[in-house]
Enzyme design. Structure first.
Site, PDB file in Angstrom:
ATOM      1  N   ASP A   1      -2.085  -1.967  10.573  1.00 52.60           N
ATOM      2  CA  ASP A   1      -2.325  -1.917   8.929  1.00 52.60           C
ATOM      3  C   ASP A   1      -2.992  -3.125   8.595  1.00 52.60           C
ATOM      4  O   ASP A   1      -3.506  -3.130   7.612  1.00 52.60           O
ATOM      5  CB  ASP A   1      -1.226  -1.580   8.234  1.00 52.60           C
ATOM      6  CG  ASP A   1      -0.350  -0.335   8.542  1.00 52.60           C
ATOM      7  OD1 ASP A   1      -1.148   0.606   9.041  1.00 52.60           O
ATOM      8  OD2 ASP A   1       0.693   0.044   8.025  1.00 52.60           O
TER       9      ASP A   1
ATOM     10  N   ALA B   1      10.080  -0.159   4.267  1.00 52.15           N
ATOM     11  CA  ALA B   1       9.832   0.755   3.431  1.00 52.15           C
ATOM     12  C   ALA B   1       8.711   1.946   3.297  1.00 52.15           C
ATOM     13  O   ALA B   1       8.262   2.528   2.632  1.00 52.15           O
ATOM     14  CB  ALA B   1       9.936   0.046   1.985  1.00 52.15           C
ATOM     15  N   GLY B   2       7.794   1.343   4.574  1.00 58.12           N
ATOM     16  CA  GLY B   2       6.520   2.060   4.665  1.00 58.12           C
ATOM     17  C   GLY B   2       5.337   1.754   3.844  1.00 58.12           C
ATOM     18  O   GLY B   2       4.514   2.441   3.470  1.00 58.12           O
ATOM     19  N   LEU B   3       5.492   0.445   3.151  1.00 60.10           N
ATOM     20  CA  LEU B   3       4.581  -0.032   2.238  1.00 60.10           C
ATOM     21  C   LEU B   3       3.742  -1.195   2.903  1.00 60.10           C
ATOM     22  O   LEU B   3       2.932  -1.625   2.132  1.00 60.10           O
ATOM     23  CB  LEU B   3       5.278  -0.537   0.909  1.00 60.10           C
ATOM     24  CG  LEU B   3       6.194   0.595   0.113  1.00 60.10           C
ATOM     25  CD1 LEU B   3       6.809  -0.171  -0.960  1.00 60.10           C
ATOM     26  CD2 LEU B   3       5.252   1.676  -0.378  1.00 60.10           C
ATOM     27  N   GLY B   4       3.872  -1.302   3.997  1.00 56.23           N
ATOM     28  CA  GLY B   4       3.156  -2.590   4.785  1.00 56.23           C
ATOM     29  C   GLY B   4       3.261  -3.813   4.228  1.00 56.23           C
ATOM     30  O   GLY B   4       2.231  -4.688   4.237  1.00 56.23           O
ATOM     31  N   GLY B   5       4.459  -4.279   3.747  1.00 59.59           N
ATOM     32  CA  GLY B   5       4.596  -5.537   3.123  1.00 59.59           C
ATOM     33  C   GLY B   5       4.267  -6.757   4.230  1.00 59.59           C
ATOM     34  O   GLY B   5       3.541  -7.582   3.929  1.00 59.59           O
TER      35      GLY B   5
ATOM     36  N   LYS C   1       0.974  -1.177   0.022  1.00 64.92           N
ATOM     37  CA  LYS C   1       0.002  -0.178   0.054  1.00 64.92           C
ATOM     38  C   LYS C   1       1.003   1.085   0.042  1.00 64.92           C
ATOM     39  O   LYS C   1       2.068   1.352   0.336  1.00 64.92           O
ATOM     40  CB  LYS C   1      -0.977   0.032   1.276  1.00 64.92           C
ATOM     41  CG  LYS C   1      -0.442  -0.314   2.554  1.00 64.92           C
ATOM     42  CD  LYS C   1       0.234   1.118   3.190  1.00 64.92           C
ATOM     43  CE  LYS C   1       0.975   1.036   4.474  1.00 64.92           C
ATOM     44  NZ  LYS C   1       1.700   2.161   4.909  1.00 64.92           N
TER      45      LYS C   1
END
Length: 284
Positions: A134, A95-99, A8
């Protein structure tokens, strides 16, 4: 079986106030992406429990979102089997992408399919919230306004498919704990309602311009990230932002030629030794 889990981006991230439980209320918009993605290879085994291995280092095999997902689900809805999971990372850690959150949601959905009696969605979402703020979003996997600590979700009609997305993931890991600590040190942790009201309107979002509060501390510590955002905006990005508390930057462009020019400018600057990933596809 093999399952892919996406990621995200955050359209803005405002920290509103500190709660009695030590967490902070926030305001953001989550927008799902199908790429980049992680891949979970899942094998059921007779013995209870979960064993996790990963294609990259830095993830605790005994304590991660996948082990939490299995343990919490099993406690709520006992499973007659265990799992072996191999996690192939395509979404960089930190990375702040919620992986990691997407991984947990994907595994919860697999457990739902394999359980003798699946849980109602509300109970599944409650488990997801215990894993991480998240995680419930990835069960919805549709654009959502997020409030509370991120667990209060309201699906919204937001379609960015008319824009081209440039997603940049330099090889920098930024932990959420570090970002909050640094923001607190700035002695300006809260984004007041008055301050929000003073922000310019954004035609793209159709609401108050959503600034990421963490940019002030992340860009100070990693100035090339701030310079990269300037390049995105200078090349006609309709919107550009840090994603979450991580190191990823993204820009939304109305014209593909502008996006490609921005990518070329970023490449020329050589701010980072390596780019983890550059994705310029239509936002889905």
């Amino acid at each position: 079986m093999r399952v892919q889990s996406g990621c995200k981006i955050n359209l803005g991230l405002q920290i509103l106030d500190k709660r009695e439980d030590g967490y902070h209320n926030l305001k953001t918009v989550f927008y799902p992406l199908s790429a980049p993605c992680d891949t979970l290879t899942i094998e059921t085994v007779p013995d209870k429990g979960i064993a996790v291995s990963c294609s990259v280092s830095g993830i605790d095999p005994q304590n991660n979102t996948l082990t939490k997902a299995y343990t919490l689900y099993d406690a709520e809805n006992p499973l007659p089997f265990g799992l072996k999971v191999f996690l192939e990372k395509g979404v960089p850690h930190g990375a702040g992408l919620g992986g990691g959150s997407a991984n947990a949601a994907a595994l919860l959905q697999v457990l739902q399919e394999k359980a003798k009696k699946p849980l109602p969605f509300a109970r599944l979402a409650a488990i997801a919230a215990k894993i991480g703020a998240d995680v419930p979003f990835f069960l919805y996997n549709t654009p959502c306004k997020a409030e509370g600590i991120g667990e209060i979700l309201t699906p919204i009609a937001l379609d960015l498919s008319a824009y081209c997305l440039l997603l940049i993931m330099p090889d920098i890991q930024i932990s959420t704990a570090w970002a909050f600590k640094k923001l607190a040190e700035q002695k300006k942790l809260l984004t007041s309602k008055e301050e929000q009201d003073k922000n310019a309107r954004s035609l793209l979002l159709g609401s108050a311009y959503m600034e990421n509060d963490f940019e002030r501390v992340v860009f100070k510590a990693f100035s090339p990230l701030g310079e990269s955002k300037k390049i995105l905006l200078a090349n006609n990005a309709a919107y550009a932002s840090l994603s979450g508390t991580g190191s990823s930057l993204f820009g939304l462009f109305e014209q593909e030629k502008d996006m490609k020019r921005a990518l070329n400018k970023l490449t020329e600057q050589k701010f980072f030794k390596n780019w983890k990933h550059c994705c310029f596809e239509k936002v889905k």
